[in-house]
Scaffold this motif. Structure first.
Motif, PDB file in Angstrom:
ATOM      1  N   GLU A   1     -10.081 -26.372 -83.161  1.00  0.00           N
ATOM      2  CA  GLU A   1     -10.224 -26.700 -81.733  1.00  0.00           C
ATOM      3  C   GLU A   1      -9.124 -27.630 -81.222  1.00  0.00           C
ATOM      4  OE1 GLU A   1     -11.807 -30.146 -83.871  1.00  0.00           O
ATOM      5  OE2 GLU A   1     -12.008 -27.985 -84.170  1.00  0.00           O
ATOM      6  N   ARG A   2      -8.285 -28.175 -82.137  1.00  0.00           N
ATOM      7  CA  ARG A   2      -7.208 -29.082 -81.742  1.00  0.00           C
ATOM      8  C   ARG A   2      -6.196 -28.333 -80.847  1.00  0.00           C
ATOM      9  NH1 ARG A   2      -7.202 -33.932 -81.131  1.00  0.00           N
ATOM     10  NH2 ARG A   2      -5.002 -34.187 -81.630  1.00  0.00           N
ATOM     11  N   PRO A   3      -5.433 -29.059 -79.995  1.00  0.00           N
ATOM     12  CA  PRO A   3      -4.549 -28.396 -79.015  1.00  0.00           C
ATOM     13  C   PRO A   3      -3.580 -27.364 -79.577  1.00  0.00           C
ATOM     14  CG  PRO A   3      -4.737 -30.719 -78.488  1.00  0.00           C
ATOM     15  CD  PRO A   3      -5.471 -30.529 -79.783  1.00  0.00           C
ATOM     16  N   ILE A   4      -2.951 -27.629 -80.743  1.00  0.00           N
ATOM     17  CA  ILE A   4      -1.955 -26.665 -81.261  1.00  0.00           C
ATOM     18  C   ILE A   4      -2.615 -25.433 -81.871  1.00  0.00           C
ATOM     19  CG2 ILE A   4       0.064 -26.307 -82.760  1.00  0.00           C
ATOM     20  CD1 ILE A   4       0.674 -29.300 -82.514  1.00  0.00           C
ATOM     21  N   PRO A   5      -3.543 -25.582 -82.850  1.00  0.00           N
ATOM     22  CA  PRO A   5      -4.148 -24.360 -83.416  1.00  0.00           C
ATOM     23  C   PRO A   5      -4.956 -23.541 -82.421  1.00  0.00           C
ATOM     24  CG  PRO A   5      -5.168 -26.347 -84.355  1.00  0.00           C
ATOM     25  CD  PRO A   5      -3.990 -26.793 -83.565  1.00  0.00           C
ATOM     26  N   SER A   6      -5.495 -24.191 -81.367  1.00  0.00           N
ATOM     27  CA  SER A   6      -6.263 -23.445 -80.357  1.00  0.00           C
ATOM     28  C   SER A   6      -5.344 -22.704 -79.385  1.00  0.00           C
ATOM     29  CB  SER A   6      -7.171 -24.393 -79.577  1.00  0.00           C
ATOM     30  OG  SER A   6      -6.408 -25.292 -78.800  1.00  0.00           O
ATOM     31  N   GLY A   7      -4.030 -22.963 -79.468  1.00  0.00           N
ATOM     32  CA  GLY A   7      -3.057 -22.268 -78.623  1.00  0.00           C
ATOM     33  C   GLY A   7      -2.860 -22.870 -77.246  1.00  0.00           C
ATOM     34  N   ARG A   8      -3.509 -24.029 -76.994  1.00  0.00           N
ATOM     35  CA  ARG A   8      -3.363 -24.664 -75.673  1.00  0.00           C
ATOM     36  C   ARG A   8      -2.013 -25.360 -75.523  1.00  0.00           C
ATOM     37  NH1 ARG A   8      -7.830 -28.653 -75.427  1.00  0.00           N
ATOM     38  NH2 ARG A   8      -7.991 -28.314 -77.681  1.00  0.00           N
ATOM     39  N   VAL A   9      -1.406 -25.737 -76.663  1.00  0.00           N
ATOM     40  CA  VAL A   9      -0.062 -26.324 -76.671  1.00  0.00           C
ATOM     41  C   VAL A   9       0.751 -25.604 -77.739  1.00  0.00           C
ATOM     42  CG1 VAL A   9       1.290 -28.429 -77.129  1.00  0.00           C
ATOM     43  CG2 VAL A   9      -0.877 -28.619 -75.926  1.00  0.00           C
ATOM     44  N   GLN A  10       1.962 -25.204 -77.378  1.00  0.00           N
ATOM     45  CA  GLN A  10       2.858 -24.580 -78.352  1.00  0.00           C
ATOM     46  C   GLN A  10       3.373 -25.656 -79.305  1.00  0.00           C
ATOM     47  OE1 GLN A  10       3.480 -21.154 -78.565  1.00  0.00           O
ATOM     48  NE2 GLN A  10       1.823 -21.181 -77.062  1.00  0.00           N
ATOM     49  N   ALA A  11       3.599 -25.270 -80.570  1.00  0.00           N
ATOM     50  CA  ALA A  11       4.053 -26.230 -81.586  1.00  0.00           C
ATOM     51  C   ALA A  11       5.337 -26.941 -81.167  1.00  0.00           C
ATOM     52  CB  ALA A  11       4.258 -25.513 -82.919  1.00  0.00           C
ATOM     53  N   LYS A  12       6.301 -26.184 -80.650  1.00  0.00           N
ATOM     54  CA  LYS A  12       7.592 -26.770 -80.225  1.00  0.00           C
ATOM     55  C   LYS A  12       7.389 -27.744 -79.059  1.00  0.00           C
ATOM     56  CE  LYS A  12      11.431 -25.252 -82.407  1.00  0.00           C
ATOM     57  NZ  LYS A  12      10.958 -25.513 -83.786  1.00  0.00           N
ATOM     58  N   GLU A  13       6.479 -27.393 -78.132  1.00  0.00           N
ATOM     59  CA  GLU A  13       6.176 -28.274 -77.003  1.00  0.00           C
ATOM     60  C   GLU A  13       5.624 -29.618 -77.509  1.00  0.00           C
ATOM     61  OE1 GLU A  13       3.442 -26.370 -74.366  1.00  0.00           O
ATOM     62  OE2 GLU A  13       4.994 -25.321 -73.242  1.00  0.00           O
TER      63      GLU A  13
END
Length: 288
Positions: free
Chosen positions: A84-96
Motif C-alpha cells: 500500500e506504500r506510495p511506490i509499490p502501489s503505483g501512486r508515485v513512480q520510483a524515479k519521481e
C-alpha cells in the motif's frame, strides 16, 4: 508532479518527520537554557525563535528525504510487505521518489547553511549518511544500527548547533544517551525481525552472530545508557525533575532488558524500549 501532495507527505512519513522536528527544537531549547543559565556566561540574548523554526524545517525536510529514498531502495521488499506504500502501489513512480528525495535533501541542507556553517555541515553529513544508509549500510550488520543511533541522537545535537560549538558541547551527553538507547533498540528490532529478514536474504547482526550474542550486545548498550542517564543532572545540564522522570525511563529500559534476557521476548522488549524512550524525551523536556 503527477501524485498529490498527500501522497508525497505519506512517502516522507510526515508523522515521524514532525516528531523529529519537535525533538530538534527541544535540543535548541535545552541548549538555550544551559547557555543562559547561572552556571554559564557564554551567551546572553533572547531565544532564537526564527532559527528554531528553521531547525524544525531542516529536520522535517531531511528526515522526509531519508524516508523517501529508503522507500526507493526498498521497492522489492515493500511490494511484498507494504504494497500500500506510495511506490509499490503505483501512486508515485520510483524515479519521481528519488528526485523528490534529492530535492528535499538540497532544500534542507541549504536552509541549514543559512542558520550557520555548523548546522549546514551537520545537515550535509546526515543527508549523505541517510543516502548511504538506504543504499548500503541498512544491510550491514551493526553499522546500520549504529547509523540509526547516531542519526536519531544528532537531532538534539542539530537543534543545539544554532549556538555553535558551545551548543554542541552543551548537548553532547544527551546526544550520547539518545544514540545508545536507539542503537540498543535497533538491535532488538533486528532480533524480532529475524524470520522475515532471513526470508528476504537480509544480513543483520542477529542473523550473522545469532540472537543470543546480538541480545547480549543490545543489553550491554542499553545498560550503559541506564548507567550514564543521571549524568545530565550531575553535570548541571538538566534539573531535578529530569532525574525523577529519567528514573521511570530507566525502569522501562531495565524491563526491556529483562524481557530480552530472561523472558527471551524481543517483541515485548522492543515495545518496552519505545515506551522508555518516550519517558526519556519527557524527562529531557521537564528537566529544562
Amino acid at each position: 508532479m503527477s501524485a498529490g501532495i498527500r501522497t508525497y507527505l505519506e512517502l516522507m512519513r510526515y508523522g515521524n518527520c514532525l516528531m523529529a522536528g519537535f525533538a530538534a527544537v527541544i535540543g535548541t531549547l535545552i541548549a538555550f537554557n544551559i547557555l543562559t543559565g547561572p552556571l554559564s556566561s557564554n551567551f546572553a540574548g533572547p531565544f532564537p525563535f526564527l532559527d528554531s523554526g528553521f531547525v524544525f524545517l531542516v529536520v522535517f525536510l531531511v528526515s522526509g528525504a531519508g524516508n523517501a529514498i529508503n522507500d526507493y531502495f526498498d521497492i522489492k521488499i515493500d511490494s511484498i510487505n507494504r504494497p500500500e506504500r506510495p511506490i509499490p502501489s503505483g501512486r508515485v513512480q520510483a524515479k519521481e521518489a528519488l528526485y523528490f528525495s534529492y530535492l528535499l535533501f538540497t532544500l534542507g541542507t541549504l536552509l541549514a547553511f543559512s542558520i550557520n556553517s555548523i548546522c549546514g555541515v551537520i545537515a550535509l553529513f546526515n543527508s549523505l549518511l541517510l543516502i548511504l544508509y538506504a543504499k548500503t549500510l541498512k544491510g550491514t550488520p551493526l553499522l546500520g544500527n549504529l547509523s540509526i543511533g547516531y542519526l536519531t541522537g544528532s537531532v538534539f545535537l542539530f537543534g543545539a548547533s544554532v549556538f555553535g560549538f558551545e551548543g554542541l558541547k552543551a548537548l553532547s551527553v544527551l546526544f550520547l544517551l539518545a544514540a545508545l538507547a536507539i542503537t540498543a533498540r535497533e538491535i532488538v528490532k533486528d532480533i524480532e525481525d529475524m524470520e522475515g529478514d532471513r526470508l528476504e536474504g537480509a544480513d543483520t547482526l542477529p542473523l550473522r552472530t545469532g540472537a543470543k550474542k546480538a541480545g547480549y550486545l543490545a543489553v550491554f548498550i542499553g545498560f550503559l545508557s541506564v548507567l550514564l542517564s543521571p549524568l545530565p543532572y550531575f553535570m548541571s545540564i538538566l534539573g531535578l525533575r529530569y532525574l525523577y522522570l529519567v528514573l521511570l525511563a530507566d525502569l522501562g529500559f531495565l524491563a526491556a532488558i529483562v524481557q530480552l534476557l530472561v523472558n527471551n521476548n524481543p517483541t515485548k522488549s522492543s515495545k518496552m524500549f519505545k515506551i522508555a524512550m518516550f519517558f526519556a524525551l519527557i524527562a529531557f523536556i521537564a528537566g529544562v
